[in-house]
Design a protein around this motif. Structure first.
Motif, PDB file in Angstrom:
ATOM      1  N   GLU A  51       0.823  -1.203   0.000  1.00 28.76           N
ATOM      2  CA  GLU A  51       0.000   0.000   0.000  1.00 28.76           C
ATOM      3  C   GLU A  51       0.860   1.257   0.000  1.00 28.76           C
ATOM      4  O   GLU A  51       0.581   2.224  -0.721  1.00 28.76           O
ATOM      5  CB  GLU A  51      -0.930   0.005   1.220  1.00 28.76           C
ATOM      6  CG  GLU A  51      -2.041  -1.040   1.161  1.00 28.76           C
ATOM      7  CD  GLU A  51      -2.811  -1.123   2.460  1.00 28.76           C
ATOM      8  OE1 GLU A  51      -2.579  -0.272   3.349  1.00 28.76           O
ATOM      9  OE2 GLU A  51      -3.656  -2.029   2.589  1.00 28.76           O
ATOM     10  N   ALA A  62       2.369   1.728  -3.384  1.00 23.34           N
ATOM     11  CA  ALA A  62       1.356   2.208  -4.331  1.00 23.34           C
ATOM     12  C   ALA A  62       1.154   3.708  -4.189  1.00 23.34           C
ATOM     13  O   ALA A  62       1.053   4.428  -5.194  1.00 23.34           O
ATOM     14  CB  ALA A  62       0.041   1.465  -4.102  1.00 23.34           C
ATOM     15  N   ASN A  63       1.120   4.196  -2.955  1.00 24.34           N
ATOM     16  CA  ASN A  63       0.949   5.636  -2.725  1.00 24.34           C
ATOM     17  C   ASN A  63       2.132   6.429  -3.270  1.00 24.34           C
ATOM     18  O   ASN A  63       1.956   7.480  -3.900  1.00 24.34           O
ATOM     19  CB  ASN A  63       0.780   5.917  -1.235  1.00 24.34           C
ATOM     20  CG  ASN A  63      -0.532   5.398  -0.681  1.00 24.34           C
ATOM     21  OD1 ASN A  63      -1.513   5.272  -1.427  1.00 24.34           O
ATOM     22  ND2 ASN A  63      -0.572   5.089   0.600  1.00 24.34           N
ATOM     23  N   SER A 106       4.276   5.427  -5.603  1.00 24.83           N
ATOM     24  CA  SER A 106       4.500   5.220  -7.036  1.00 24.83           C
ATOM     25  C   SER A 106       3.648   6.137  -7.897  1.00 24.83           C
ATOM     26  O   SER A 106       3.993   6.408  -9.047  1.00 24.83           O
ATOM     27  CB  SER A 106       4.225   3.760  -7.413  1.00 24.83           C
ATOM     28  OG  SER A 106       2.844   3.452  -7.309  1.00 24.83           O
ATOM     29  N   HIS A 107       2.544   6.631  -7.369  1.00 20.87           N
ATOM     30  CA  HIS A 107       1.707   7.532  -8.159  1.00 20.87           C
ATOM     31  C   HIS A 107       2.431   8.848  -8.456  1.00 20.87           C
ATOM     32  O   HIS A 107       2.089   9.551  -9.400  1.00 20.87           O
ATOM     33  CB  HIS A 107       0.385   7.803  -7.435  1.00 20.87           C
ATOM     34  CG  HIS A 107      -0.590   6.677  -7.555  1.00 20.87           C
ATOM     35  ND1 HIS A 107      -1.092   6.247  -8.758  1.00 20.87           N
ATOM     36  CD2 HIS A 107      -1.145   5.863  -6.623  1.00 20.87           C
ATOM     37  CE1 HIS A 107      -1.920   5.236  -8.575  1.00 20.87           C
ATOM     38  NE2 HIS A 107      -1.967   4.970  -7.280  1.00 20.87           N
ATOM     39  N   SER A 133       6.604   6.340 -10.627  1.00 22.84           N
ATOM     40  CA  SER A 133       6.578   4.876 -10.613  1.00 22.84           C
ATOM     41  C   SER A 133       7.809   4.243 -11.241  1.00 22.84           C
ATOM     42  O   SER A 133       8.181   3.123 -10.889  1.00 22.84           O
ATOM     43  CB  SER A 133       5.325   4.374 -11.347  1.00 22.84           C
ATOM     44  OG  SER A 133       5.344   4.800 -12.701  1.00 22.84           O
ATOM     45  N   ALA A 164       2.454   2.737 -12.620  1.00 21.16           N
ATOM     46  CA  ALA A 164       2.070   2.709 -11.208  1.00 21.16           C
ATOM     47  C   ALA A 164       0.933   1.716 -10.977  1.00 21.16           C
ATOM     48  O   ALA A 164       0.929   0.953 -10.002  1.00 21.16           O
ATOM     49  CB  ALA A 164       1.655   4.104 -10.742  1.00 21.16           C
ATOM     50  N   SER A 165      -0.032   1.709 -11.899  1.00 21.35           N
ATOM     51  CA  SER A 165      -1.146   0.756 -11.781  1.00 21.35           C
ATOM     52  C   SER A 165      -0.665  -0.678 -11.906  1.00 21.35           C
ATOM     53  O   SER A 165      -1.112  -1.564 -11.178  1.00 21.35           O
ATOM     54  CB  SER A 165      -2.199   1.054 -12.855  1.00 21.35           C
ATOM     55  OG  SER A 165      -2.771   2.335 -12.664  1.00 21.35           O
ATOM     56  N   ALA A 225       1.108  -1.766  -8.690  1.00 20.75           N
ATOM     57  CA  ALA A 225       0.141  -2.125  -7.655  1.00 20.75           C
ATOM     58  C   ALA A 225      -0.482  -3.489  -7.950  1.00 20.75           C
ATOM     59  O   ALA A 225      -0.682  -4.311  -7.040  1.00 20.75           O
ATOM     60  CB  ALA A 225      -0.945  -1.054  -7.567  1.00 20.75           C
ATOM     61  N   ASP A 257       2.146  -6.123  -7.134  1.00 26.05           N
ATOM     62  CA  ASP A 257       2.294  -6.275  -5.686  1.00 26.05           C
ATOM     63  C   ASP A 257       1.118  -7.056  -5.104  1.00 26.05           C
ATOM     64  O   ASP A 257       1.287  -7.900  -4.213  1.00 26.05           O
ATOM     65  CB  ASP A 257       2.401  -4.905  -5.009  1.00 26.05           C
ATOM     66  CG  ASP A 257       3.824  -4.362  -5.013  1.00 26.05           C
ATOM     67  OD1 ASP A 257       4.749  -5.119  -5.347  1.00 26.05           O
ATOM     68  OD2 ASP A 257       4.011  -3.180  -4.662  1.00 26.05           O
ATOM     69  N   ASN A 258      -0.087  -6.768  -5.600  1.00 22.71           N
ATOM     70  CA  ASN A 258      -1.264  -7.512  -5.125  1.00 22.71           C
ATOM     71  C   ASN A 258      -1.154  -8.987  -5.477  1.00 22.71           C
ATOM     72  O   ASN A 258      -1.520  -9.857  -4.677  1.00 22.71           O
ATOM     73  CB  ASN A 258      -2.537  -6.920  -5.735  1.00 22.71           C
ATOM     74  CG  ASN A 258      -2.914  -5.584  -5.124  1.00 22.71           C
ATOM     75  OD1 ASN A 258      -2.546  -5.296  -3.994  1.00 22.71           O
ATOM     76  ND2 ASN A 258      -3.637  -4.773  -5.871  1.00 22.71           N
TER      77      ASN A 258
END
Length: 297
Positions: free
Chosen positions: A85, A88-89, A91-92, A95, A228-229, A232, A235-236
């Protein structure tokens, strides 16, 4: 599900990751990474201690020790989720740093996939441990050594995987490889976009190389957002794969697996650092000949 106590402990361990306001984005990302590596180091003795306690108990005490192992593995999964998380924050805002991190060694960056390890590598670790631990047990049997223990936390539990467990792991492995391939195609498409309109045409049309260009900046910003997407998403997939493998394993097997994974991650960083240091010390003469190879000092 994680308990409130587990969440509180995880937040406490990762709280320093939030204190990055005075840093630039790359420093904040590296600080987040260093905190993560530090947390992994601290988890290793916790896992070893929990495994040692579990192997020294039986009966009701054994069940209680299993519960503690389950709580610990859930907490570690929670660590990973919170780290993802935070990444992700961060990387926006930028990234591309995560696809070839400056805080990684060249060795690590050569092996990186979508900002981290391939989720499919988790299965290779399971298979490797299963095989090596089985070999260890056979060796002990042939030497007729009785009463050996695994209080150091290494254990031989993964050599006890049942046929049902292996079947579930294999099915999950195939699915994860398919998910990886789909994501790899997405990032490949993004990489190819760099040779497309408007980036390529702008580079050709500009009188001077690298002149500021609003259309190029806009296109690159969109690429950063897409990367970035994907980070994420990757990572998920890593976290979800890890959690699903843990569900298949027994508490002791899961703790053994977690311990091996953390030691591998930390060791690869240290090995990469040592190899990088040797390369910097290696002298190359004017003719381009290696004065002694990686071993030459």
């Amino acid at each position: 599900m994680e308990t409130n106590i587990q969440k509180t402990k995880t937040h406490r361990h990762l709280k320093k990751m939030e204190n990055n306001k005075a840093k630039n984005i790359e420093q904040a990302q590296e600080s987040c990474y260093q905190e993560w590596m530090g947390l992994q180091s601290r988890r290793i003795p916790e896992i070893k201690q929990a495994l040692s306690q579990r192997r020294s108990h039986d009966g009701a005490a054994e069940a209680n020790a299993d519960d503690k192992l389950r709580d610990l593995t859930k907490m570690i999964i929670g660590d990973f989720r919170y780290y993802a998380e935070k990444r992700a924050n961060l990387s926006h805002r930028c990234s591309s740093n995560y696809y070839a991190p400056s805080w990684n060694t060249p060795l690590e960056n050569a092996l990186i996939w979508m900002g981290g390890c391939r989720p499919s590598s988790f299965f290779r670790l399971v298979y490797a441990l299963c095989g090596s631990q089985t070999e260890f047990r056979v060796t002990q049997f042939l030497r007729n050594i009785d009463g050996y223990d695994y209080s150091d936390g290494s254990g031989a539990s993964l050599s006890d995987l049942t046929a049902e467990q292996l079947a579930k792991i294999n099915v999950l492995h195939v699915k994860v490889i398919d998910d990886e391939e789909k994501m790899t195609k997405k990032v490949s498409s993004l990489q190819e976009d760099a040779a497309d309109i408007p980036i390529a045409t702008a580079a050709y049309a500009e009188e001077h190389v690298g002149e500021p260009n609003a259309a190029v900046d806009q296109a690159l910003d969109k690429q950063e957002e897409a990367l970035a997407s994907l980070l994420a998403e990757a990572d998920n997939l890593r976290v979800d794969t890890l959690a699903k493998i843990i569900e298949i394993l027994t508490p002791v097997q899961a703790a053994d697996f977690m311990l091996a994974g953390k030691k591998l991650h930390l060791s690869m960083h240290e090995w990469g650092t040592m190899r990088d240091r040797r390369r910097r010390e290696c002298i190359i003469n004017d003719a381009g000949d290696d004065a002694g190879g990686e071993g030459g000092k």
